[in-house]
Design a protein around this motif. Structure first.
Motif, PDB file in Angstrom:
ATOM      1  N   VAL A 253       2.752  10.498  -2.715  1.00 52.91           N
ATOM      2  CA  VAL A 253       2.071   9.271  -2.313  1.00 52.91           C
ATOM      3  C   VAL A 253       0.560   9.439  -2.392  1.00 52.91           C
ATOM      4  O   VAL A 253      -0.161   8.545  -2.845  1.00 52.91           O
ATOM      5  CB  VAL A 253       2.510   8.859  -0.892  1.00 52.91           C
TER       6      VAL A 253
ATOM      7  N   TYR B 261       5.803   3.560  -9.931  1.00 52.88           N
ATOM      8  CA  TYR B 261       6.267   4.925 -10.178  1.00 52.88           C
ATOM      9  C   TYR B 261       7.796   4.898 -10.182  1.00 52.88           C
ATOM     10  O   TYR B 261       8.412   4.188  -9.385  1.00 52.88           O
ATOM     11  CB  TYR B 261       5.771   5.876  -9.086  1.00 52.88           C
TER      12      TYR B 261
ATOM     13  N   PHE C 151       9.250   2.440  -7.352  1.00 52.03           N
ATOM     14  CA  PHE C 151       8.240   2.075  -6.364  1.00 52.03           C
ATOM     15  C   PHE C 151       7.226   1.142  -7.022  1.00 52.03           C
ATOM     16  O   PHE C 151       6.601   1.513  -8.021  1.00 52.03           O
ATOM     17  CB  PHE C 151       7.534   3.326  -5.838  1.00 52.03           C
TER      18      PHE C 151
ATOM     19  N   ARG D 204       3.917  -1.153  -6.197  1.00 52.09           N
ATOM     20  CA  ARG D 204       2.856  -1.620  -5.300  1.00 52.09           C
ATOM     21  C   ARG D 204       2.347  -2.955  -5.820  1.00 52.09           C
ATOM     22  O   ARG D 204       1.898  -3.068  -6.953  1.00 52.09           O
ATOM     23  CB  ARG D 204       1.691  -0.613  -5.255  1.00 52.09           C
TER      24      ARG D 204
ATOM     25  N   LEU E  73       5.032   3.930   2.295  1.00 53.14           N
ATOM     26  CA  LEU E  73       6.248   4.656   1.900  1.00 53.14           C
ATOM     27  C   LEU E  73       6.650   5.765   2.872  1.00 53.14           C
ATOM     28  O   LEU E  73       7.834   5.889   3.201  1.00 53.14           O
ATOM     29  CB  LEU E  73       6.093   5.220   0.488  1.00 53.14           C
TER      30      LEU E  73
ATOM     31  N   LEU F 110      -0.516   9.265  -6.078  1.00 53.62           N
ATOM     32  CA  LEU F 110      -0.405   7.919  -6.623  1.00 53.62           C
ATOM     33  C   LEU F 110      -1.493   7.007  -6.057  1.00 53.62           C
ATOM     34  O   LEU F 110      -2.072   6.189  -6.780  1.00 53.62           O
ATOM     35  CB  LEU F 110       0.978   7.342  -6.318  1.00 53.62           C
ATOM     36  N   ALA F 111      -1.777   7.148  -4.772  1.00 52.35           N
ATOM     37  CA  ALA F 111      -2.831   6.335  -4.155  1.00 52.35           C
ATOM     38  C   ALA F 111      -4.190   6.686  -4.739  1.00 52.35           C
ATOM     39  O   ALA F 111      -5.004   5.793  -5.040  1.00 52.35           O
ATOM     40  CB  ALA F 111      -2.823   6.541  -2.644  1.00 52.35           C
TER      41      ALA F 111
ATOM     42  N   ASP G  30       0.848  -1.195   0.000  1.00 49.81           N
ATOM     43  CA  ASP G  30       0.000   0.000   0.000  1.00 49.81           C
ATOM     44  C   ASP G  30       0.882   1.244   0.000  1.00 49.81           C
ATOM     45  O   ASP G  30       1.940   1.269   0.636  1.00 49.81           O
ATOM     46  CB  ASP G  30      -0.900  -0.002   1.243  1.00 49.81           C
ATOM     47  N   TRP G  31       0.467   2.260  -0.727  1.00 43.68           N
ATOM     48  CA  TRP G  31       1.255   3.484  -0.829  1.00 43.68           C
ATOM     49  C   TRP G  31       1.500   4.126   0.528  1.00 43.68           C
ATOM     50  O   TRP G  31       2.503   4.828   0.717  1.00 43.68           O
ATOM     51  CB  TRP G  31       0.564   4.483  -1.758  1.00 43.68           C
ATOM     52  N   SER G  32       0.586   3.897   1.473  1.00 42.20           N
ATOM     53  CA  SER G  32       0.732   4.508   2.800  1.00 42.20           C
ATOM     54  C   SER G  32       1.969   4.002   3.538  1.00 42.20           C
ATOM     55  O   SER G  32       2.385   4.599   4.537  1.00 42.20           O
ATOM     56  CB  SER G  32      -0.518   4.229   3.637  1.00 42.20           C
TER      57      SER G  32
END
Length: 208
Positions: free
Chosen positions: A95, A106, A123, A125, A78, A98-99, A74-76
């Motif tokens: 972030v 990315y 990156f 996901r 990062l 992107l989320a 999950d982007w959270s």
């Protein structure tokens, strides 16, 4: 590939042409994977670097590692990585964007004074679809897309990989040819003139 097809690989949505290759040996580090997957990723990196005729290194004298690859769910996750906000400008807003877009990957590049790639951040996901793919395919896809500065739309219509009759995913021969041509010692480290694509295409025709 025709010159127009080669040009499209490095032409952005704004119509500008931009090509760059690595100007220094690539020193990778990977986060968020098991030791087995780490070996797969490094193997893919070595294969693509060898294809290009470029070099790898254990460390970069200036940066330590100059290719950082992050895998996560999950982007959270990062913003929780220590000191990543020092390396990636405006990490929080990035972030969030992107989320919100539902992005699965990315890439962020940094360049030296000559315009050559000096560092890259990848990156990835791992959503449900990607998790079902072989690690080799995910690794090869990312390494191919970081060996040159392709445009953001370069592979929008077709993946750089192709599936063999037995189901194996491999690098498309024409893309392999572009990579080799881009790293020809006679070619520049970076270019913003679309005529550069003509030189790449000429090397493809000559089988160089």
């Amino acid at each position: 590939m025709t010159p127009d097809e080669v040009r499209a690989l490095f032409t952005g949505q704004d119509g500008s042409y931009r090509f760059a290759r690595w100007g220094r040996p690539i020193a990778p580090v990977v986060f968020g994977v098991t030791d087995e997957t780490l070996a797969t990723l490094k193997g893919a990196c070595e294969a693509v670097v060898a294809l290009a005729g470029h070099r790898m290194a254990e460390t970069d004298p200036e940066l330590g590692a100059n290719l950082m690859v992050f895998f996560f769910r999950d982007w959270s996750e990062l913003p929780l990585v220590p000191n990543l906000d020092r390396l990636v400008p405006d990490l929080g807003p990035l972030v969030e964007r992107l989320a919100a877009a539902g992005a699965t990957q990315y890439r962020l590049f940094r360049f030296d004074a000559s315009g050559a790639i000096r560092a890259a951040f990848v990156f990835q996901r791992m959503d449900a679809g990607l998790a079902e793919l072989p690690a080799e395919a995910v690794a090869l896809n990312q390494m191919v897309q970081v060996i040159l500065l392709w445009s953001e739309t370069g592979f929008a219509g077709q993946s750089p990989l192709a599936r063999l009759p037995d189901g194996t995913l491999v690098l498309r021969p024409e893309i392999a040819g572009v990579i080799r041509a881009g790293y020809d010692p006679a070619m520049p480290l970076a270019a913003d003139d679309p005529a550069h694509a003509l030189r790449l295409a000429a090397r493809l025709e000559c089988g160089r």
